[in-house]
Design a protein around this motif. Structure first.
Motif, PDB file in Angstrom:
ATOM      1  N   LYS A  24      -8.855  -1.413 -10.653  1.00  0.00           N
ATOM      2  CA  LYS A  24      -8.200  -1.211  -9.367  1.00  0.00           C
ATOM      3  C   LYS A  24      -8.813  -2.154  -8.340  1.00  0.00           C
ATOM      4  CE  LYS A  24      -6.251   0.968  -5.857  1.00  0.00           C
ATOM      5  NZ  LYS A  24      -4.872   1.403  -5.648  1.00  0.00           N
ATOM      6  N   THR A  84      -0.425   3.741  -8.279  1.00  0.00           N
ATOM      7  CA  THR A  84      -1.314   4.533  -9.123  1.00  0.00           C
ATOM      8  C   THR A  84      -0.550   5.662  -9.812  1.00  0.00           C
ATOM      9  OG1 THR A  84      -3.072   4.034  -7.561  1.00  0.00           O
ATOM     10  CG2 THR A  84      -3.528   5.737  -9.179  1.00  0.00           C
ATOM     11  N   TYR A 128     -11.346   0.549   0.779  1.00  0.00           N
ATOM     12  CA  TYR A 128     -11.687   1.846   0.202  1.00  0.00           C
ATOM     13  C   TYR A 128     -10.630   2.233  -0.802  1.00  0.00           C
ATOM     14  CZ  TYR A 128     -12.080   6.911  -0.198  1.00  0.00           C
ATOM     15  OH  TYR A 128     -12.191   8.175  -0.682  1.00  0.00           O
ATOM     16  N   THR A 129     -11.035   2.844  -1.878  1.00  0.00           N
ATOM     17  CA  THR A 129     -10.072   3.484  -2.768  1.00  0.00           C
ATOM     18  C   THR A 129     -10.760   4.617  -3.485  1.00  0.00           C
ATOM     19  OG1 THR A 129      -8.522   3.232  -4.592  1.00  0.00           O
ATOM     20  CG2 THR A 129     -10.536   1.931  -4.746  1.00  0.00           C
ATOM     21  N   ASP A 130     -10.034   5.709  -3.713  1.00  0.00           N
ATOM     22  CA  ASP A 130     -10.585   6.742  -4.584  1.00  0.00           C
ATOM     23  C   ASP A 130      -9.676   6.909  -5.796  1.00  0.00           C
ATOM     24  OD1 ASP A 130      -8.504   7.908  -3.311  1.00  0.00           O
ATOM     25  OD2 ASP A 130      -9.630   9.577  -2.456  1.00  0.00           O
ATOM     26  N   ASP A 131      -8.823   5.894  -6.002  1.00  0.00           N
ATOM     27  CA  ASP A 131      -7.927   5.953  -7.153  1.00  0.00           C
ATOM     28  C   ASP A 131      -8.695   5.919  -8.469  1.00  0.00           C
ATOM     29  OD1 ASP A 131      -5.722   6.132  -5.571  1.00  0.00           O
ATOM     30  OD2 ASP A 131      -5.265   3.990  -5.624  1.00  0.00           O
ATOM     31  N   PRO A 170       0.827  -1.205   0.000  1.00  0.00           N
ATOM     32  CA  PRO A 170       0.000   0.000   0.000  1.00  0.00           C
ATOM     33  C   PRO A 170       0.867   1.264   0.000  1.00  0.00           C
ATOM     34  CG  PRO A 170      -0.692  -1.511   1.732  1.00  0.00           C
ATOM     35  CD  PRO A 170       0.559  -2.065   1.158  1.00  0.00           C
ATOM     36  N   SER A 171       0.420   2.271  -0.699  1.00  0.00           N
ATOM     37  CA  SER A 171       1.097   3.575  -0.729  1.00  0.00           C
ATOM     38  C   SER A 171       2.512   3.534  -1.285  1.00  0.00           C
ATOM     39  CB  SER A 171       1.150   4.214   0.670  1.00  0.00           C
ATOM     40  OG  SER A 171      -0.141   4.312   1.185  1.00  0.00           O
ATOM     41  N   LEU A 214     -13.665  -3.910  -4.585  1.00  0.00           N
ATOM     42  CA  LEU A 214     -13.237  -3.926  -3.187  1.00  0.00           C
ATOM     43  C   LEU A 214     -13.503  -5.307  -2.593  1.00  0.00           C
ATOM     44  CD1 LEU A 214     -14.581  -0.443  -1.999  1.00  0.00           C
ATOM     45  CD2 LEU A 214     -12.246  -1.059  -2.664  1.00  0.00           C
ATOM     46  N   ASP A 225      -8.833  -3.247  -4.457  1.00  0.00           N
ATOM     47  CA  ASP A 225      -8.381  -2.814  -3.133  1.00  0.00           C
ATOM     48  C   ASP A 225      -9.210  -3.524  -2.085  1.00  0.00           C
ATOM     49  OD1 ASP A 225      -6.958  -1.372  -1.152  1.00  0.00           O
ATOM     50  OD2 ASP A 225      -6.673   0.242  -2.598  1.00  0.00           O
ATOM     51  N   LYS A 239     -13.512  -0.592 -10.446  1.00  0.00           N
ATOM     52  CA  LYS A 239     -12.857  -0.863  -9.163  1.00  0.00           C
ATOM     53  C   LYS A 239     -13.545  -2.011  -8.445  1.00  0.00           C
ATOM     54  CE  LYS A 239     -15.054   2.568  -6.150  1.00  0.00           C
ATOM     55  NZ  LYS A 239     -14.834   3.629  -5.172  1.00  0.00           N
TER      56      LYS A 239
END
Lengths: 339, 231
Positions: B36, B15, B41-44, B10-11, B59, B38, B57
């Motif tokens: 995507k 992206t 949660y993701t807002d990518d 993560p991080s 989840l 994840d 996306k």
């Protein structure tokens, strides 16, 4: 060595034969509790499915990687004597597709080239072209030669062989180690066998650059800004394998910039320096002017500019002296400004 | 269509790296899509849309993200083929170090960052060890020495991979990465019948089924105990 030959060897015998395998075997946690004097084939026989799953172990992948590692490291060690004597850029085009303003641009060890141009003009593209040893296959269509020849693709893809080392303003040390431990770790990753002497040289060079000295036992994260920069420069000069060093502006604080450049060129580095500081720009042998994504022109530093540099250096020394005086609590007077 | 699976802790900058790389690919006139994966949660997906890249996306919620990924990647590939993408990028976060999100014959990229710690390459399993390309990010904020030490650590666990430095903020290295991601001779129509490069982490115990109580009598199925005596 073939796959079958390797399987008959034990990790211990392999390490004796190829000391560089230590780092490879260190990363193989499945081996941790197994007897290193038994052959790999015997070790494999001990592994059941559950054990393999737990350690994410795959025998074929392991052997493939082991062979890759040995082959590449041997090439790397054999190649350690390979020297970049000349780096050449052949022109491409700028963002508008117009040809760049030079015929052929050479960089040799011990020389300094400054790079000037507004932000976003294409400085990072130039650096990326060098790092990727562009072969007309980047947006600028530039081509690079190493020692007047088409470069080996290993410069692109090998993890151990990078053309460019980078030093920039916002770099920091993030490891929690002392200066000495840190340099030992770097030396180990470079397979330097007798590192003590080299480490001492790096520390004393760094101390020459920094205003305030630090000891080998200082934590790297506790170094001041100037000390950190000094250590990074000395370490890059003496321990980085990359023949080209790109410097993104050296801050005029707590570090002897002229000496920093001397240390780098003294170690046969090709120095590229993005800067708008006249003192630094004129220390270079040539400067590249970048406009609109391309190299607009290449200017050799003239005799007149060199004379100007001498004046600037005097002013810089004044400036530094006043800084030192201020630090020790002195009161500055008008005569401090006179040359 | 080309399919690339991109994975990483993560991080780590997945992206950002993909978006910068996609810019170069789009300039070549290629049509890019993304998916995507994840956990919570993701807002990518918003970032992808903003960049003009069609995105789906998924989840995984309470399921193992790896298992969720492999149960959905085939359908997602079918979506990509239907949309006539030249390249579909699947991005998934490796949330445990035993993740194994790569498929045989499908290009696999692991994104890992210089700040994650010097021993991190050793701690990560198939996600790093079985990748074809390892992208190292955040090189602009650590020293040259740390970059070299970190790259050597990656090299020691995956000597066969192409190891690259990409800056997710400035995009330095992204163009170069883009040249390795798309191969016009590759055509993926379906993932049916393909295999994972390595088995995924497994578990089947009472807690998988929603048990929340703690104690010996509630632990059923595939349960393993820490060895406190010889530890």
């Amino acid at each position: 060595m073939t796959q079958n030959e390797i399987l008959q060897q034990s990790p211990q015998v392999l390490i004796e034969k190829y000391p560089f395998l230590t780092s490879f075997f260190d990363g193989q946690h499945w081996m941790a509790d197994l007897n290193p004097t038994r052959s790999l084939a015997e070790l494999f026989a001990l592994i059941d499915e559950g054990f393999a799953e737990d350690h994410a172990f795959d025998a074929d992948a392991f052997i493939g990687q082991l062979i890759d590692f040995i082959t590449e490291m041997q090439a790397f060690i054999g190649n350690d004597t390979f020297k970049v004597n000349k780096l050449t850029i052949l022109p491409g085009t700028n963002k508008s597709g117009e040809p760049e303003g030079f015929e052929k641009l050479d960089f040799e060890p011990k020389t300094i080239t400054s790079i000037v141009g507004p932000t976003g003009s294409g400085k990072s593209r130039l650096l990326a072209d060098i790092e990727w040893v562009a072969q007309g296959d980047t947006p600028t269509r530039r081509k690079m030669l190493i020692n007047e020849q088409l470069p080996d693709s290993a410069w692109r893809f090998s993890g151990n062989k990078k053309l460019v080392a980078q030093l920039s303003q916002n770099m920091n040390f993030v490891m929690d180690l002392t200066v000495k431990e840190f340099l030992e770790l770097h030396a180990k990753s470079r397979m330097v066998s007798d590192a003590d002497d080299l480490i001492n040289r790096i520390i004393s060079s760094a101390n020459e650059l920094a205003g305030e000295k630090f000891s080998p036992d200082t934590a790297i994260t506790a170094l001041s800004g100037g000390q950190s920069r000094a250590l990074m420069i000395a370490d890059t000069a003496l321990l980085s394998q990359s023949p080209v060093v790109l410097i993104d502006e050296i801050e005029n604080a707590g570090i002897d910039r002229k000496k920093a450049l001397e240390i780098l060129t003294g170690e046969d580095k090709i120095v590229l320096m993005a800067t708008h500081d006249p003192l630094l720009a004129l220390m270079a042998d040539q400067r590249i002017v970048i406009k609109n994504g391309g190299i607009h022109s290449v200017i050799k530093t003239s005799a007149e500019e060199r004379a100007l540099l001498a004046e600037l250096e005097k002013a810089d020394i004044k400036h530094q002296k006043m800084r030192t005086a201020l630090r020790s609590g002195a009161v500055l007077q008008g005569e401090n400004l006179k040359y | 269509m080309n399919l690339v699976t991109i994975s990483g802790p993560p991080s780590s900058g997945k992206t950002a790296v993909i978006l910068k790389t996609a810019e170069s690919l789009k300039q070549r006139g290629l049509k890019i899509g993304a998916v995507k994966f994840d956990c919570l949660y993701t807002d990518d997906d918003v970032a992808y849309e903003k960049a003009g890249i069609p995105v789906k996306k998924g989840l995984s919620g309470s399921l193992c993200p790896d298992h969720y990924f492999v149960s959905n990647i085939e359908a997602v590939t079918a979506w990509g083929v239907e949309e006539k993408f030249d390249l579909l990028v699947s991005e998934s976060a490796g949330l445990c170090n035993r993740c194994s999100p790569y498929v045989k014959d499908i290009k696999a990229v692991c994104v890992i960052d210089n700040l994650s710690g010097i021993n991190t390459p050793r701690k990560i399993g198939p996600m790093l060890r079985m990748a074809d390309i390892v992208v190292i990010t955040k090189g602009d904020i650590v020293s040259q020495a740390e970059r070299e030490v970190f790259a050597a650590g990656v090299y020691a666990v995956n000597p066969g991979a192409v190891i690259m430095h990409v800056n997710g903020l400035t995009g330095q290295g992204a163009y170069e990465l883009s040249t390795l991601l798309f191969d016009e001779n590759q055509h993926i129509d379906t993932l049916k019948g393909k295999k994972l490069r390595f088995s995924m982490p497994s578990a089947l115990c009472s807690y998988c089924l929603g048990e929340t109580r703690i104690g010996e009598s509630y632990q059923m199925g595939n349960v393993r105990k820490i060895d406190l005596k010889n530890n």
